[in-house]
Design a protein around this motif. Structure first.
Motif, short mmCIF file in Angstrom:
data_model
loop_
_atom_site.label_atom_id
_atom_site.label_comp_id
_atom_site.label_asym_id
_atom_site.label_seq_id
_atom_site.Cartn_x
_atom_site.Cartn_y
_atom_site.Cartn_z
N SER A 1 58.07 67.27 -28.37
CA SER A 1 59.02 66.73 -29.35
C SER A 1 59.54 65.39 -28.84
N ARG A 2 58.95 64.30 -29.33
CA ARG A 2 59.32 62.96 -28.92
C ARG A 2 59.93 62.22 -30.11
N ALA A 3 61.21 61.90 -30.00
CA ALA A 3 61.93 61.31 -31.13
C ALA A 3 61.35 59.97 -31.54
N TRP A 4 60.84 59.21 -30.59
CA TRP A 4 60.37 57.88 -30.94
C TRP A 4 59.11 57.90 -31.80
N ASN A 5 58.42 59.05 -31.85
CA ASN A 5 57.28 59.17 -32.76
C ASN A 5 57.71 59.13 -34.22
N ALA A 6 58.96 59.42 -34.48
CA ALA A 6 59.51 59.29 -35.84
C ALA A 6 60.37 58.05 -35.97
N ILE A 7 61.12 57.71 -34.93
CA ILE A 7 62.04 56.56 -35.00
C ILE A 7 61.26 55.26 -35.19
N VAL A 8 60.18 55.08 -34.45
CA VAL A 8 59.42 53.83 -34.54
C VAL A 8 58.84 53.62 -35.94
N PRO A 9 58.16 54.62 -36.53
CA PRO A 9 57.69 54.40 -37.91
C PRO A 9 58.81 54.12 -38.91
N MET A 10 59.96 54.78 -38.72
CA MET A 10 61.07 54.54 -39.64
C MET A 10 61.65 53.14 -39.46
N SER B 1 57.47 45.23 -54.00
CA SER B 1 56.38 44.89 -53.09
C SER B 1 56.78 45.14 -51.64
N ALA B 2 58.02 44.80 -51.29
CA ALA B 2 58.48 44.99 -49.92
C ALA B 2 58.49 46.47 -49.54
N MET B 3 58.91 47.33 -50.45
CA MET B 3 58.91 48.77 -50.17
C MET B 3 57.49 49.28 -49.97
N MET B 4 56.55 48.77 -50.75
CA MET B 4 55.15 49.16 -50.58
C MET B 4 54.64 48.75 -49.21
N TRP B 5 54.92 47.50 -48.81
CA TRP B 5 54.47 47.03 -47.49
C TRP B 5 55.11 47.87 -46.38
N GLY B 6 56.40 48.14 -46.51
CA GLY B 6 57.09 48.89 -45.48
C GLY B 6 56.57 50.31 -45.33
N SER B 7 56.37 50.99 -46.45
CA SER B 7 55.89 52.38 -46.39
C SER B 7 54.46 52.44 -45.86
N LEU B 8 53.61 51.49 -46.26
CA LEU B 8 52.24 51.46 -45.75
C LEU B 8 52.23 51.19 -44.25
N ALA B 9 53.06 50.24 -43.80
CA ALA B 9 53.14 49.95 -42.37
C ALA B 9 53.68 51.15 -41.59
N GLY B 10 54.67 51.84 -42.16
CA GLY B 10 55.20 53.03 -41.50
C GLY B 10 54.13 54.10 -41.33
N CYS B 11 53.30 54.31 -42.37
CA CYS B 11 52.21 55.28 -42.27
C CYS B 11 51.22 54.87 -41.18
N VAL C 1 51.66 52.96 -38.52
CA VAL C 1 52.24 53.11 -37.17
C VAL C 1 52.29 54.58 -36.77
N ALA C 2 52.63 55.46 -37.72
CA ALA C 2 52.66 56.90 -37.42
C ALA C 2 51.27 57.40 -37.02
N VAL C 3 50.24 56.93 -37.72
CA VAL C 3 48.87 57.33 -37.38
C VAL C 3 48.49 56.81 -35.99
N ILE C 4 48.80 55.55 -35.71
CA ILE C 4 48.43 54.95 -34.42
C ILE C 4 49.13 55.68 -33.27
N LEU C 5 50.42 55.95 -33.42
CA LEU C 5 51.15 56.66 -32.36
C LEU C 5 50.57 58.05 -32.13
N THR C 6 50.21 58.74 -33.20
CA THR C 6 49.66 60.09 -33.07
C THR C 6 48.32 60.07 -32.37
N LEU C 7 47.45 59.14 -32.75
CA LEU C 7 46.12 59.06 -32.13
C LEU C 7 46.20 58.55 -30.70
N ALA C 8 47.09 57.59 -30.43
CA ALA C 8 47.18 57.01 -29.09
C ALA C 8 47.63 58.03 -28.06
N GLN C 9 48.47 58.97 -28.45
CA GLN C 9 48.96 60.00 -27.53
C GLN C 9 48.10 61.26 -27.55
#
Length: 646
Positions: free
Chosen positions: A366-375, A412-422, A424-432
């Motif tokens: 349970s690592r909080a930064w795996n959720a904090i960073v994407p948010m 448009s900004a919300m679309m960019w933000g949500s896509l970037a959040g997804c 980053v969440a994928v990258i963090l999950t795969l990297a660890q």
């Protein structure tokens, strides 16, 4: 041989051209009638195909009607009113020759309210929101098609093929849908990879009770001030596990989310709402030559008179810090302490977003930064996108930060933000190496699927709003309540009109867009009639009138089960939609009445805005301490009920 065939074939090519020329030459003047005409409600009647050298004259039931030209050069008859069922309209030229004639059929104006009222009633009584919305759409289509037996089949055919399709094909609506789907996918990943559980453990380590959990939820709602949709989704998905652990009901969590999201967005100087609201004010002021103030200045000056959002935010913290509740919310909190976080009066749980939640994968830390960073990426990219698009819209030069955010493209900004959040969440999950790509994609899609039910409700609510627009529901309400206003009652009547319209239609932005261009010139005209326009006595009333449109729209949006922010708040908190409306409604009604009496009405009679807000805050505090009870307090014998009958 080929040349001979071509000569014979082209011999007839002149016929389509001749037919087109004949059709244009024979085009006769006519009327572009609206889909629905309401008795007693003014409408414009455009006239088509009038030759340039014609001097048109129009008569309605034998009475002459003034014709004007719009910006495109088209003739139209403005502000026509029909008081009976059928009227006859006749178009002639300067010599009296009839160019066109037809009968106009008007329906009773109250029929325009039926679809929204029927949908709200069915949703509250039967607790089946999708069915209620569909019946409302069907009723609206039946009225639009003529209200006979055959019209029912046309209404049924148009319910999805026309109304739902139009709602789903709107680019702004689809931006919100995709934003919600991407947020759902991101939440699906960070829920499975231990991120949300890590946040819950971090916050739980410093939270020692129910009060701190609720305070953290409310403060987080204030912190995410830039957009109400992002506010509801982020706060709900972040705090739900924590409030569950502290035995706080899902209904209470939904209330805390809903009562901070829209109120803080509508009064924030930098938000996705600001450009829309200032743009409406600017448009409404264009026709008032005597009023030279900037639209943003009007918005800022109107903020102190925006009583409902200010008092709604204050009441949230009163409820949290006092630990007191009343009405259905108190019952929900007592059930939550007993272990029932989401009670269903029907005796069983209904399908909610909560049942689609994804537990943390066993063995994953349970690592909080795996959720904090994407948010943080989501919030940062969204804010950065609004800033960049705002700069592009304004062009080169020095611009104030509020102007930049006001002109930004929030969708448009919300679309960019949500896509970037997804991403980053994928990258963090795969990297660890917490999950493989296939498993990560699977749980991203599981998170997306969890959003399908609320998005279905959202699209159908938009479709019903389109039906209400076609039926001119807002215009009818304005016509009913807009006459014979005194300056003292002007802000109050505007607040009530905006609130009821937003409640019936479920759209705060729609109500603002319709009412602001009508209310501002109306308020100026009323004040001018009493020699108050531009005076020290009249300007507070004018600012309060502008604020009443915004505040009333937020109140109606708050209370309506058809509103998008209501749906998103219930969805993000995992609460049943009707339970959320039933528990929040008494609180919103109380704050609305207090804002009406000590905000809009008090200002109309010359009381300073800060005195009115202070008096309103004292009244809210008194009501809460007199009628509110702590959920942990025992129930008296005279009022004790079992959870099954509560």
């Amino acid at each position: 041989m080929i040349m001979t065939w071509l000569k014979r074939s082209t011999r007839w090519l002149w016929l389509p051209a001749l037919w087109a020329i004949a059709t244009l030459a024979c085009a006769a003047p006519g009327f572009d009638t609206p889909d629905v005409i309401l008795q007693g409600v003014a409408f414009d009647l455009p006239i088509t195909d009038i030759p340039e050298d014609t001097d048109p004259r129009l008569r309605l039931d034998g009475e002459p009607v003034e014709l004007v030209r719009n910006d495109e050069g088209q003739w139209l008859a403005p502000e026509l009113t029909i008081d009976q069922g059928i009227s006859h309209v006749e178009l002639t030229d300067g010599g009296g020759q009839v160019l066109a004639a037809m009968e106009l059929s008007a329906i009773p104006a109250w029929l325009s309210l039926l679809p929204a009222l029927l949908a709200i009633t069915l949703a509250l009584v039967f607790r089946q929101v999708i069915l209620a919305l569909f019946v409302g759409i069907l009723m609206g289509g039946w009225i639009l098609h003529g209200m006979d037996t055959g019209a029912l089949f046309g209404a049924f055919a148009d319910s999805v093929n026309v109304h739902v399709l139009e709602a789903a094909s709107d680019s702004g609506h689809m931006s919100i849908v995709l934003f919600c789907l991407l947020i759902g996918g991101m939440v699906g990943i960070i829920s499975r990879n231990g991120g949300t559980q890590g946040i819950a453990r971090r916050i739980s380590a410093v939270i020692r009770g129910r009060r701190q959990a609720q305070s953290s939820t409310a403060l987080l709602g204030l912190a995410i001030f830039f957009d109400d949709y992002a506010n509801a989704l982020i706060v709900g998905n972040t705090m739900r596990a924590i409030t569950d652990k502290m035995a706080i009901s899902r209904a209470k969590l939904a209330y805390l989310i809903d009562s901070t999201a829209a109120p803080v967005s509508t009064i924030a100087l930098i938000s996705t709402w600001i450009g829309f609201q200032v743009g409406l004010i600017s448009e409404a002021m264009d026709g008032i030559a005597e009023w030279n103030e900037s639209a943003y200045s009007v918005f800022v000056n109107a903020l102190p008179y925006n009583a409902y959002p200010l008092l709604a935010l204050a009441f949230v913290f009163l409820v949290v810090w006092s630990g007191r509740d009343f009405g259905p919310m108190l019952k929900a909190e007592r059930r939550a302490i007993g272990g029932d976080l989401q009670h269903s009066p029907l005796g069983k749980r209904e399908t909610t977003v909560e049942e689609a939640d994804i537990p943390t994968k066993p063995g994953v830390p349970s690592r909080a930064w795996n959720a904090i960073v994407p948010m943080l990426v989501l919030a940062g990219i969204t804010l950065g996108g609004i800033y960049i698009t705002g700069l592009e819209a304004l062009g080169p030069g020095d611009h104030a930060l509020r102007d930049i955010f006001g002109e930004g493209d929030s969708f448009s900004a919300m679309m960019w933000g949500s896509l970037a959040g997804c991403l980053v969440a994928v990258i963090l999950t795969l990297a660890q190496r917490l999950m493989g790509m296939t498993e990560t994609g699977h749980y991203w899609f599981e998170g997306v699927k969890s959003m399908l039910l609320p998005i279905t409700i959202l699209v159908m609510a938009w479709a019903l709003a389109n039906v209400n627009d076609a039926l001119q529901t807002s215009e009818f309400l304005v016509a009913v309540l807009g006459d014979s206003l005194s300056p003292q009652w002007l802000p109050t009547v505007i607040f009530v009109l905006a609130a009821f319209t937003a409640f019936a239609t479920g759209s705060s932005w729609g109500v603002m867009g319709i009412m602001m261009p009508l209310v501002v010139p109306l308020a100026w005209a009323v004040l001018s009639h009493h020699d108050l326009a531009g005076s020290a006595e009249g300007m507070p009333i004018l600012y309060a009138s502008v604020a009443s449109v915004l505040a009333g729209a937020v109140w109606g949006d708050h209370c309506s089960p058809l509103a998008d922010t209501t749906l998103l708040s219930a969805m993000a908190s995992g609460c049943n939609l009707v339970d959320h409306v039933r528990t929040q409604l008494p609180y919103a009604l109380l704050v609305g009445v207090v804002a009406l009496l000590f905000g809009t009405l008090a200002v109309g009679y010359g009381i300073r805005w800060w005195l009115g807000l202070l008096a309103g805050l004292l009244v809210l505090t008194g009501v809460l301490f007199v009628f509110g009870r702590r959920a942990s307090q025992p129930v008296s014998n005279t009022t004790a009920k079992s959870p099954e009958t509560a």
